[in-house]
Enzyme design. Structure first.
Site, PDB file in Angstrom:
ATOM      1  N   CYS A  66       0.654  -1.188   0.294  1.00 25.10           N
ATOM      2  CA  CYS A  66      -0.118   0.054  -0.006  1.00 25.10           C
ATOM      3  C   CYS A  66       0.901   1.189  -0.044  1.00 25.10           C
ATOM      4  O   CYS A  66       0.628   2.409  -0.662  1.00 25.10           O
ATOM      5  CB  CYS A  66      -0.917   0.025   1.266  1.00 25.10           C
ATOM      6  SG  CYS A  66      -2.121  -1.376   1.078  1.00 25.10           S
ATOM      7  N   ARG A 143      -7.795  -4.182  -3.445  1.00 22.94           N
ATOM      8  CA  ARG A 143      -7.383  -3.258  -4.211  1.00 22.94           C
ATOM      9  C   ARG A 143      -8.173  -2.977  -5.374  1.00 22.94           C
ATOM     10  O   ARG A 143      -7.987  -3.273  -6.301  1.00 22.94           O
ATOM     11  CB  ARG A 143      -5.739  -3.387  -4.557  1.00 22.94           C
ATOM     12  CG  ARG A 143      -4.982  -3.665  -3.447  1.00 22.94           C
ATOM     13  CD  ARG A 143      -3.408  -3.956  -3.958  1.00 22.94           C
ATOM     14  NE  ARG A 143      -2.563  -4.511  -2.873  1.00 22.94           N
ATOM     15  CZ  ARG A 143      -2.329  -3.765  -1.759  1.00 22.94           C
ATOM     16  NH1 ARG A 143      -2.458  -2.695  -1.758  1.00 22.94           N
ATOM     17  NH2 ARG A 143      -1.724  -4.594  -0.970  1.00 22.94           N
TER      18      ARG A 143
HETATM   19  C1  BEZ Z   1       0.494  -4.537   1.904  1.00 19.78           C
HETATM   20  O1  BEZ Z   1       1.801  -4.981   1.938  1.00 19.78           O
HETATM   21  O2  BEZ Z   1       0.171  -3.387   1.587  1.00 19.78           O
HETATM   22  C2  BEZ Z   1      -0.513  -5.720   2.272  1.00 19.78           C
HETATM   23  C3  BEZ Z   1      -0.122  -7.029   1.772  1.00 19.78           C
HETATM   24  C4  BEZ Z   1      -0.903  -8.103   2.415  1.00 19.78           C
HETATM   25  C5  BEZ Z   1      -2.237  -7.689   2.998  1.00 19.78           C
HETATM   26  C6  BEZ Z   1      -2.512  -6.146   3.288  1.00 19.78           C
HETATM   27  C7  BEZ Z   1      -1.553  -5.442   2.861  1.00 19.78           C
END
Ligand code: BEZ
Length: 229
Positions: A66, A143
């Protein structure tokens, strides 16, 4: 079956999933209205009337993928503004968490996050937009990217899993394609980018199919013709 805005699994007239997840919104229908608490104050969908809006969700603040996406969204922000597009993020974190995260991003990388982020603590907006996919996570939004036109109509949506960061060039390309379609009443072929030839709408009658090949287009056959803009 009616299309419910919020999940009511006991209501046999509603076509919706269980576990708090409603059906996804539909293309070419009005985007679900919202009145949201954001890092830039309260914002409603109606506040964006007259401009394009990209509403995107991310799973959680202070997470690695993110963070790379926020930096990438901030990088394309000037390009979006040039195209009359506003950007609005969302997750189920609190507004305090969002503020702390964007301050941390700026402190660690020097990048300012210029767009507002919705704090959807009760999942209200996440469920009306179908942002929660229990197969991925029952507590976090996946996402999603929703492309909403200046009249508030949902024109395109992209869904990515938790582990895959989004492609910003595809987001810009989608906006360019939608705006080109609106302006010139054409379609865009696979891998189209601005400057490439566009697709002329296919003839809808036998007569127009007959004349199509005589027109000044670049045609593979009567149903597949391109032109330059
Ligand atoms: C992230 O790295 O943004 C992420 C990865 C897996 C689940 C939630 C967030």
């Amino acid at each position: 079956m009616s299309h419910c805005n919020c999940c009511d699994c006991k209501n046999e007239h509603c076509e919706c999933g269980c576990e708090g997840v409603s059906v996804m919104p539909r293309l070419n229908e009005p985007a679900p209205a919202f009145d949201a608490i954001t890092t830039h104050g309260n914002l409603r969908l109606a506040d964006f009337e007259g401009r394009w809006l990209i509403l995107f969700s991310h799973p959680a603040d202070f997470t690695p993928v993110c963070t790379t996406e926020f930096l990438a969204f901030a990088e394309i922000y000037p390009e979006l503004q040039k195209r009359n597009v506003d950007l609005l993020g969302l997750s189920v974190d609190s507004v305090y968490s969002h503020i702390a995260w964007v301050r941390n991003i700026e402190e660690k990388t020097g990048a300012k996050i210029p767009f507002p982020i919705i704090a959807d603590l009760n999942n209200d907006i996440a469920s009306t937009y179908g942002m929660i996919m229990p197969g991925e996570s029952s507590t976090e939004t996946v996402r999603c990217v929703f492309f909403i036109d200046p009249k508030g109509i949902l024109r395109a949506m992209l869904y990515y899993p938790l582990t895959t960061g989004r492609n910003m060039q595809e987001i810009l390309r989608m906006i360019d394609a939608l705006q080109t379609t609106d302006e010139h009443k054409v379609a865009t072929p696979a891998n189209w980018k601005p400057g490439d030839k566009v697709i002329v709408p296919a003839p809808k009658t036998q007569d127009s199919a007959e004349t199509r090949m005589k027109e000044e287009y670049e045609c593979v056959d009567w149903y597949l013709c391109k032109k330059s803009l």
